[in-house]
Design a protein around this motif. Structure first.
Motif, mmCIF file in Angstrom:
data_model
loop_
_atom_site.group_PDB
_atom_site.id
_atom_site.type_symbol
_atom_site.label_atom_id
_atom_site.label_comp_id
_atom_site.label_asym_id
_atom_site.label_seq_id
_atom_site.Cartn_x
_atom_site.Cartn_y
_atom_site.Cartn_z
ATOM 1 N N LEU A 61 0.812 -1.218 0.000
ATOM 2 C CA LEU A 61 0.000 0.000 0.000
ATOM 3 C C LEU A 61 0.844 1.266 0.000
ATOM 4 O O LEU A 61 0.666 2.140 -0.858
ATOM 5 C CB LEU A 61 -0.939 -0.015 1.216
ATOM 6 C CG LEU A 61 -1.833 1.223 1.365
ATOM 7 C CD1 LEU A 61 -2.749 1.373 0.160
ATOM 8 C CD2 LEU A 61 -2.642 1.145 2.654
ATOM 9 N N ILE A 62 1.763 1.369 0.952
ATOM 10 C CA ILE A 62 2.580 2.589 1.063
ATOM 11 C C ILE A 62 3.459 2.791 -0.180
ATOM 12 O O ILE A 62 3.509 3.895 -0.733
ATOM 13 C CB ILE A 62 3.438 2.554 2.345
ATOM 14 C CG1 ILE A 62 2.537 2.567 3.582
ATOM 15 C CG2 ILE A 62 4.405 3.735 2.374
ATOM 16 C CD1 ILE A 62 1.656 3.795 3.706
ATOM 17 N N PRO A 63 4.162 1.757 -0.666
ATOM 18 C CA PRO A 63 4.955 1.950 -1.887
ATOM 19 C C PRO A 63 4.132 2.386 -3.100
ATOM 20 O O PRO A 63 4.560 3.248 -3.865
ATOM 21 C CB PRO A 63 5.579 0.567 -2.120
ATOM 22 C CG PRO A 63 5.655 -0.034 -0.770
ATOM 23 C CD PRO A 63 4.423 0.433 -0.067
ATOM 24 N N ILE A 64 2.941 1.791 -3.279
ATOM 25 C CA ILE A 64 2.121 2.174 -4.427
ATOM 26 C C ILE A 64 1.623 3.604 -4.268
ATOM 27 O O ILE A 64 1.555 4.364 -5.244
ATOM 28 C CB ILE A 64 0.953 1.183 -4.618
ATOM 29 C CG1 ILE A 64 1.498 -0.202 -4.971
ATOM 30 C CG2 ILE A 64 0.005 1.670 -5.706
ATOM 31 C CD1 ILE A 64 2.476 -0.233 -6.139
ATOM 32 N N LEU A 65 1.293 4.002 -3.038
ATOM 33 C CA LEU A 65 0.941 5.408 -2.806
ATOM 34 C C LEU A 65 2.136 6.315 -3.119
ATOM 35 O O LEU A 65 1.970 7.444 -3.580
ATOM 36 C CB LEU A 65 0.489 5.604 -1.357
ATOM 37 C CG LEU A 65 -0.882 5.016 -0.991
ATOM 38 C CD1 LEU A 65 -1.172 5.242 0.491
ATOM 39 C CD2 LEU A 65 -1.986 5.631 -1.839
ATOM 40 N N GLY A 66 3.347 5.799 -2.869
ATOM 41 C CA GLY A 66 4.554 6.563 -3.214
ATOM 42 C C GLY A 66 4.656 6.798 -4.711
ATOM 43 O O GLY A 66 5.025 7.892 -5.160
ATOM 44 N N ILE A 67 4.314 5.784 -5.504
ATOM 45 C CA ILE A 67 4.325 5.955 -6.963
ATOM 46 C C ILE A 67 3.215 6.921 -7.382
ATOM 47 O O ILE A 67 3.396 7.733 -8.302
ATOM 48 C CB ILE A 67 4.151 4.595 -7.665
ATOM 49 C CG1 ILE A 67 5.299 3.642 -7.287
ATOM 50 C CG2 ILE A 67 4.102 4.774 -9.184
ATOM 51 C CD1 ILE A 67 6.677 4.142 -7.658
#
Length: 434
Positions: A61-67
């Motif tokens: 979740l957090i990495p995809i929000l980062g993208i």
């Protein structure tokens, strides 16, 4: 006036989306992503789903929000923290890149040696690191071809082998689980998700994707690139979610096959042997090599891209940084995986919470993320992360004492509620003053 994203004529076809999504997946899916989930499942037993939930919160979740934040900003890692201050943003970016090329990048070489080279050849880790990072350097220098190579060639091979392992385990074993060994399964999953470095990876490789798209689609508008990145991120995130849950479930299903003290790499090797049979070593060697290699390429490329940008688009700076990153990788890559993971923990407990809040602050609407809000939330996160940082340094007594005053402190998530409260208060006070 900005065009509505759903009604505008986006020139993003399915092929471009898939290639970019596959490239994103391969840049994220490296050493930690491969060796961490099975052991989580092995120790979680019947609570594998709760551990998976925590792991995917911090590793998907957090990495995809980062993208998604990169899709909005379409700049560099410097843009993530510039609302705090330019000086903070520069220091933060340098810390991120130093950690990335000093720990997760060399770890990919260490995992490759232990799992793909050592079972076949009696060669030193130094030789593996030299050959490995020489190839990484060649890929990084051929900057314009990275997206196509990763998206069209390497990622499909990684996914195919992973599905073979997971599919065989799921259809071969009864769904009977052992006793969970974790006291706090959800938070254990969250903290183990830190070790993937994927939140940090998001702010690093997101920049790589932005530059790669700019090189390929020079005439594309801001909204077109935003749409391409968002769609690709969602697909990559879905792929990561399926693979992580599958690997955790596989570890849980096969808990009785291995002892409680089995190491991460030994467990993955054992699972591969039991699912793929006689071809296991060959398949796992290919899988590990590809998964680790793509991540190392992404990290070194991202670091070189940033230095190039800071030195006014200097190709010399790009090449020198790539070379330095590979030399550092060779130096650190000789150590074993367990040692590199242990060394990484203090750095992660310090920088990871700050990275998470910067990602979230860059995702929310600008009216809720003023400069004052950025500064207040980041400072709060830093202060309330201190107990976990001290604990990672071995100062358990100081950690326990400080955690007693902080909600969720015993779960190593003491920064979460204070950061959320300060975000809310700063916005309410900001509205009152307006």
């Amino acid at each position: 006036m900005p065009r509505d994203l759903d009604s505008m004529p986006i020139t993003v076809n399915t092929k471009e989306t898939l290639v970019t999504a596959f490239a994103l997946f391969s840049l994220f899916f490296g050493a930690g992503n491969l060796i961490l989930p099975p052991l989580l499942g092995h120790k979680s037993g019947g609570l594998w789903w709760l551990v998976a939930l925590g792991f995917c919160a911090s590793a998907v979740l957090i990495p995809i929000l980062g993208i998604m934040a990169h899709a909005k900003l379409q700049g560099t890692i410097f843009d993530f923290g510039k609302k705090v201050s330019p000086s903070f943003s520069l220091v933060y970016a340098l810390l991120i890149y130093c950690i990335s090329i000093g720990l997760p990048s060399p770890r990919t070489a260490a995992v490759t040696h232990e799992m793909a080279i050592q079972p076949f050849f009696d060669s030193p880790a130094l030789l593996t690191s030299v050959v490995y990072f020489s190839l990484v350097f060649l890929f990084v220098i051929n900057r314009s071809k990275i997206l196509n190579i990763l998206g069209k060639l390497l990622t499909p091979a990684i996914i195919l082998i992973l599905f073979l392992i997971i599919g065989t385990a799921v259809f071969s074993y009864d769904f009977h689980f052992g006793t969970p060994l974790y006291q706090h399964p959800f938070s254990e999953g969250v903290i183990e998700g830190y070790q993937t470095f994927d939140a940090i990876g998001a702010v690093v490789v997101g920049g790589v994707i932005i530059i790669s798209i700019n090189l390929r689609k020079k005439e594309a508008t801001y909204e077109e690139k935003k749409a391409l990145i968002r769609r690709s991120a969602l697909l990559a995130g879905l792929g990561l979610l399926i693979i992580y849950c599958g690997l955790i479930l596989t570890g849980a299903l096969m808990q009785g096959e291995f002892g409680a003290t089995v190491s991460r790499t030994a467990l993955l090797n054992g699972i591969s042997s039991k699912t793929l049979g006689g071809t296991a070593h060959l398949f796992i060697s290919i899988l590990v090599s590809l998964a680790c290699f793509t991540t190392a390429v992404g990290i070194v490329t991202g670091t070189a891209d940033f230095v190039k940008y800071r030195f006014h688009d200097s190709q010399t700076a790009y090449t020198a940084t790539a070379l330095l990153g590979c030399i550092l990788g060779i130096t650190m890559g000789q150590f074993n995986v367990a040692y590199i993971i242990a060394v990484a923990l203090p750095a992660l407990m310090f920088i990871y919470p700050i990275t998470i809040v910067l990602i979230l602050l860059n995702i929310v609407p600008d009216k809720w993320a003023s400069q004052k809000v950025f500064r207040a939330v980041v400072v709060t996160t830093f202060v309330f992360s201190v107990p976990d940082f001290l604990g990672s340094l071995g100062l358990a007594e100081a950690q326990s004492y400080l955690q007693g005053f902080v909600p969720l402190g015993t779960y190593s998530l003491g920064w979460v509620l204070p950061a959320g409260a300060v975000f809310t208060m700063a916005n309410l006070l900001g509205k009152d003053q307006a």
